[in-house]
Scaffold this active site. Structure first.
Site, PDB file in Angstrom:
ATOM      1  N   CYS A   2       0.845  -1.189   0.000  1.00  0.00           N
ATOM      2  CA  CYS A   2       0.000   0.000   0.000  1.00  0.00           C
ATOM      3  C   CYS A   2       0.883   1.243   0.000  1.00  0.00           C
ATOM      4  CB  CYS A   2      -0.864   0.047   1.249  1.00  0.00           C
ATOM      5  SG  CYS A   2      -1.801  -1.453   1.515  1.00  0.00           S
ATOM      6  N   ARG A  27       1.939   1.553  -5.899  1.00  0.00           N
ATOM      7  CA  ARG A  27       2.099   0.640  -4.760  1.00  0.00           C
ATOM      8  C   ARG A  27       0.812  -0.120  -4.434  1.00  0.00           C
ATOM      9  NH1 ARG A  27       6.451   1.239  -1.678  1.00  0.00           N
ATOM     10  NH2 ARG A  27       5.345   0.377   0.085  1.00  0.00           N
ATOM     11  N   TRP A  76      -3.607  -1.953  -1.591  1.00  0.00           N
ATOM     12  CA  TRP A  76      -3.485  -3.194  -2.355  1.00  0.00           C
ATOM     13  C   TRP A  76      -3.915  -4.284  -1.396  1.00  0.00           C
ATOM     14  CZ3 TRP A  76      -3.318  -4.805  -7.024  1.00  0.00           C
ATOM     15  CH2 TRP A  76      -2.913  -6.105  -7.304  1.00  0.00           C
ATOM     16  N   ASN A 102       0.393  -0.037   6.190  1.00  0.00           N
ATOM     17  CA  ASN A 102       0.934  -0.835   5.088  1.00  0.00           C
ATOM     18  C   ASN A 102       1.647  -2.012   5.729  1.00  0.00           C
ATOM     19  OD1 ASN A 102       2.151  -1.750   2.713  1.00  0.00           O
ATOM     20  ND2 ASN A 102       3.861  -0.325   2.893  1.00  0.00           N
ATOM     21  N   GLY A 103       1.374  -3.222   5.252  1.00  0.00           N
ATOM     22  CA  GLY A 103       2.029  -4.400   5.818  1.00  0.00           C
ATOM     23  C   GLY A 103       1.022  -5.459   6.190  1.00  0.00           C
ATOM     24  N   GLU A 485      12.910 -13.789 -18.955  1.00  0.00           N
ATOM     25  CA  GLU A 485      12.486 -12.406 -18.769  1.00  0.00           C
ATOM     26  C   GLU A 485      11.532 -11.969 -19.887  1.00  0.00           C
ATOM     27  OE1 GLU A 485      12.391 -10.558 -16.399  1.00  0.00           O
ATOM     28  OE2 GLU A 485      12.266  -8.493 -17.078  1.00  0.00           O
ATOM     29  N   LYS A 489       7.747 -10.608 -19.130  1.00  0.00           N
ATOM     30  CA  LYS A 489       7.309  -9.276 -19.568  1.00  0.00           C
ATOM     31  C   LYS A 489       6.035  -9.409 -20.383  1.00  0.00           C
ATOM     32  CE  LYS A 489       8.936  -6.955 -17.601  1.00  0.00           C
ATOM     33  NZ  LYS A 489       9.965  -7.305 -16.650  1.00  0.00           N
ATOM     34  N   GLU A 492       2.867 -10.576 -18.161  1.00  0.00           N
ATOM     35  CA  GLU A 492       2.385  -9.698 -17.098  1.00  0.00           C
ATOM     36  C   GLU A 492       1.680  -8.451 -17.608  1.00  0.00           C
ATOM     37  OE1 GLU A 492       5.316  -7.978 -14.427  1.00  0.00           O
ATOM     38  OE2 GLU A 492       6.816  -7.983 -16.005  1.00  0.00           O
ATOM     39  N   HIS A 508      10.595 -32.655 -24.685  1.00  0.00           N
ATOM     40  CA  HIS A 508      10.226 -33.538 -23.571  1.00  0.00           C
ATOM     41  C   HIS A 508       8.813 -33.289 -23.082  1.00  0.00           C
ATOM     42  CE1 HIS A 508      14.229 -35.152 -23.449  1.00  0.00           C
ATOM     43  NE2 HIS A 508      14.708 -33.905 -23.483  1.00  0.00           N
ATOM     44  N   LYS A 607       3.735  -3.115  -7.583  1.00  0.00           N
ATOM     45  CA  LYS A 607       5.139  -2.848  -7.876  1.00  0.00           C
ATOM     46  C   LYS A 607       6.080  -3.507  -6.884  1.00  0.00           C
ATOM     47  CE  LYS A 607       8.600  -0.939  -9.963  1.00  0.00           C
ATOM     48  NZ  LYS A 607       9.047  -1.705 -11.146  1.00  0.00           N
TER      49      LYS A 607
HETATM   50  C1  F6R Z   1       8.318  -8.081 -13.187  1.00  0.00           C
HETATM   51  C2  F6R Z   1       8.645  -7.527 -11.899  1.00  0.00           C
HETATM   52  C3  F6R Z   1       8.669  -8.442 -10.730  1.00  0.00           C
HETATM   53  C4  F6R Z   1       9.795  -8.048  -9.766  1.00  0.00           C
HETATM   54  C5  F6R Z   1       9.693  -8.893  -8.482  1.00  0.00           C
HETATM   55  C6  F6R Z   1      10.798  -8.574  -7.509  1.00  0.00           C
HETATM   56  O1  F6R Z   1       8.346  -7.103 -14.180  1.00  0.00           O
HETATM   57  O2  F6R Z   1       8.872  -6.359 -11.768  1.00  0.00           O
HETATM   58  O3  F6R Z   1       8.776  -9.773 -11.114  1.00  0.00           O
HETATM   59  O4  F6R Z   1      11.021  -8.241 -10.397  1.00  0.00           O
HETATM   60  O5  F6R Z   1       8.454  -8.673  -7.863  1.00  0.00           O
HETATM   61  O6  F6R Z   1      10.724  -7.248  -7.095  1.00  0.00           O
HETATM   62  P1  F6R Z   1      11.973  -6.510  -6.455  1.00  0.00           P
HETATM   63  O7  F6R Z   1      13.033  -6.436  -7.491  1.00  0.00           O
HETATM   64  O8  F6R Z   1      11.461  -5.190  -6.036  1.00  0.00           O
HETATM   65  O9  F6R Z   1      12.416  -7.375  -5.301  1.00  0.00           O
END
Ligand code: F6R
Length: 612
Positions: A2, A27, A76, A102-103, A485, A489, A492, A508, A607
């Site tokens: 949050c 957030r 969130w 938050n938490g 990766e 990308k 998501e 396989h 995020k």
């Molecule tokens: C994907 C993405 C997430 C973060 C993951 C770790 O685009 O951003 O997979 O890489 O949540 O987050 P951090 O790097 O903040 O620990």
């Protein structure tokens, strides 16, 4: 996760709170709320389900709420579904204590029972309401001091929190407390600010205090005092934020993600410049000496999501260049699986936010097992940065789009410099190779720039793929790590199902999923594995797949088999991920754009994941 903001000063609080929340919406964005009070008046609470815009409309952009002190929250959901009733702020039964959080309060059930026995009732299904009422309980039971109530509540609560609390008896004052969830205080002339992250207050002040674990802040206009969990006053030094407000804005781009994709040359350059001086790598800012590097027996890289994918690249690079065994682990697995760890090993935690709950727990696990820990982190002063023995800061600047791009790229080059220095001090590469690798690293920003200049072709191709239902990303070695990766990308932000496969593993099982028209993206940057992956792509093609290839300039034969080929500039094969990832980021961005999706805030994602 949050976002929290607070304001105490001479101006109308609500518009400032909404403005701060807008910068923290990344957030969390399922609901929002603000609480504002003035003088001895009632504390007014307004909440709304949905994006911040709904709350802004409800309060006439904050203008409808008078008062010079208040707190705001963007949520969130973790406990309790997204709804107006579960949105913060929450209040005690008599409205005496109002707060945001938050938490996660882990022992909220036990605390709720205690409070119910003492006559409290509950209107929401949140752990936050329990925490606010616990504070109210201790406030009434104790000496009537907010600091005392907070310290008592903090000793009873297990879990993570940052709180911002208003007490009816203390007009124009905010009391804040923190454990394991970020919280900062900004101070200006006759005013103070509270926030989960710097962008929320950068417009107003650059002078920032980082609230530590088990610390309390008391904001009253321009005066801020700090206390420890024993309620004793403590002194703290402010930090000066050097980046400007515009950095945290879109700067003319349609989305943060495309802006951040374009910021990669700079993020990479800044990160490299922080440790490359006069053609040599110097890790003194990280605090690791060459002697200490020499004593490392094993490396454990632990991270989540894209940061884990950086670890996957680093594994290939470190093992190949430095000849040290490397294990890459998902933090969520590492923290619980009781791994067998070598005490003379180094545990590297990679995290953009520095607040990811699983990565933080993995760091603590490694530390408790006696391992030295190194954090590769982007957010200065974040929990992981503060708790690790050493920190290698990536200089990507604030990353707002949920899907990481520039932080991933900055993490990669941090990893490369670490690997090259390790290889050098271990005598695995000679002076010439060392200098060549460093010189090559320094060319990466310009090469990324070149790829960005040619993005129109990708946009055209991506638009054609927007109706795909399944996409496969394949590669071998570092190309497999790149595929991981690329696939993340894509899924998501475009909501298209995608998978990454080690190219040799397809036969396989997964090859049965290939149908007429399925897009298979082959990563072909590793020359010694090129032919092998090409033949896996051809296998897919013969089962109907439509082929895209990402390969190095010069491999022009690729066009004989692939339906669409993207070339990246030549580089040392160890560093290819830094270049190959860029077209894959662009492709997912343009697919999401073509589908009209919310690129920067994809559904169900936040995020920074500060919960398990
Ligand atoms: C994907 C993405 C997430 C973060 C993951 C770790 O685009 O951003 O997979 O890489 O949540 O987050 P951090 O790097 O903040 O620990």
């Amino acid at each position: 996760m949050c976002g929290i903001v607070g304001y105490s000063g001479l101006k109308q609080a609500a518009p400032i709170l909404l403005d701060g929340l807008a910068r923290l919406e990344y957030r969390g964005y399922d609901s929002a709320g603000i609480a504002v009070r003035d003088g001895d008046g009632e504390i007014k609470v307004v909440k709304a389900k949905g994006r911040l815009a709904v709350l802004a409309e409800k309060t006439d952009s904050g203008k409808a709420l008078l008062g010079r002190c208040g707190v705001g929250h963007t949520r969130w959901a973790t406990h309790g579904a997204p709804s107006e009733i579960n949105a913060h702020p929450h209040h005690s039964d008599d409205g005496n204590v109002v707060g945001i959080h938050n938490g996660i309060i882990e022992n909220y059930k036990e605390l709720k029972e205690l409070l119910e026995k003492n006559g409290y009732s509950f209107y929401s299904s949140t752990d936050t309401e329990v925490a606010i009422k616990l504070i109210d309980y201790y406030y009434k039971k104790g000496s009537g001091s907010p600091i005392d109530a907070l310290t008592r509540a903090m000793t009873r609560i297990t879990g993570s929190y940052s709180f911002a609390i208003l007490f009816k008896d203390f007009p124009d004052e905010i009391f804040a407390a923190r454990k394991d969830s970020p919280l900062i205080v900004g101070v200006g002339d006759d005013e103070s600010f509270l926030a989960s992250d710097v962008p929320a207050i950068l417009k107003y002040t650059r002078s920032v205090y980082y609230i530590g674990n088990y610390e309390i802040a008391h904001l009253s206009g321009g005066k801020v005092d700090f206390y420890n969990i024993d309620g004793e006053r403590i002194e703290k030094e402010p930090s000066e934020i050097s980046w400007d407000a515009a950095t945290a804005e879109k700067a003319g781009y349609e989305h943060f993600m495309i802006k951040e994709i374009h910021e990669q040359p700079e993020a990479v350059k800044n990160t490299l410049s922080s440790v490359i001086h006069d053609g040599k790598i110097d890790l003194s800012s990280v605090g690791i000496t060459d002697e200490e590097l020499k004593s490392i027996s094993t490396i454990y890289i632990v991270a989540c999501g894209s940061a884990y994918h950086v670890g996957a690249v680093m594994q290939y690079v470190i093992e190949d260049l430095a000849g040290i065994p490397v294990r890459v682990e998902l933090a969520s697995e590492f923290r619980y699986r009781k791994p067998v760890l070598d005490k003379s090993g180094l545990c590297i935690i990679i995290s953009q936010s520095g607040e990811t709950a699983d990565s933080l727990a993995a760091l603590r696990e490694a530390k408790s097992r006696g391992l030295r820990t190194l954090a590769i982190v982007n957010v200065v002063g974040s929990s992981i940065a503060r708790e690790a023995d050493n920190v290698f800061y990536t200089l990507a600047g604030p990353e707002i789009a949920v899907a990481t791009t520039k932080a991933y790229s900055a993490q990669l080059v941090a990893g490369y410099t670490f690997a090259v220095q390790l290889a050098y001090v271990l005598g695995r590469i000679d002076e010439t190779k060392y200098e060549d690798l460093i010189a090559e690293l320094l060319t990466l920003p310009e090469k990324i720039e070149t790829i960005l200049e040619d993005k129109e072709r990708l946009q055209w191709f991506a638009a054609k793929q927007s109706s795909s239902t399944d996409i496969f990303f394949i590669g071998r070695g570092i190309d497999y790590a790149i595929s991981l990766e690329g696939s993340l990308k894509m899924k998501e932000i475009s909501y298209i199902h995608s998978e990454s496969y080690a190219a040799g593993e397809l036969k396989h099982g997964a090859i049965s999923l290939i149908e007429d028209g399925t897009l298979v993206v082959g990563c072909l940057t590793q020359s010694e594995l090129y032919e092998k992956t090409v033949s896996n792509m051809v296998e897919c093609q013969s089962r109907g797949a439509y082929l895209m290839a990402v390969t190095t300039a010069g491999n022009y034969n690729t066009e004989d088999i692939a339906d669409f080929t993207v070339y990246i500039p030549e580089t040392d094969s160890h560093f290819a991920a830094s270049l190959a990832v860029v077209p894959l980021q662009l492709m997912s961005y343009y697919v999401s754009l073509a589908k009209g999706l919310d690129v920067d805030k994809p559904r169900n994602l936040a995020k920074s994941v500060t919960v398990e």
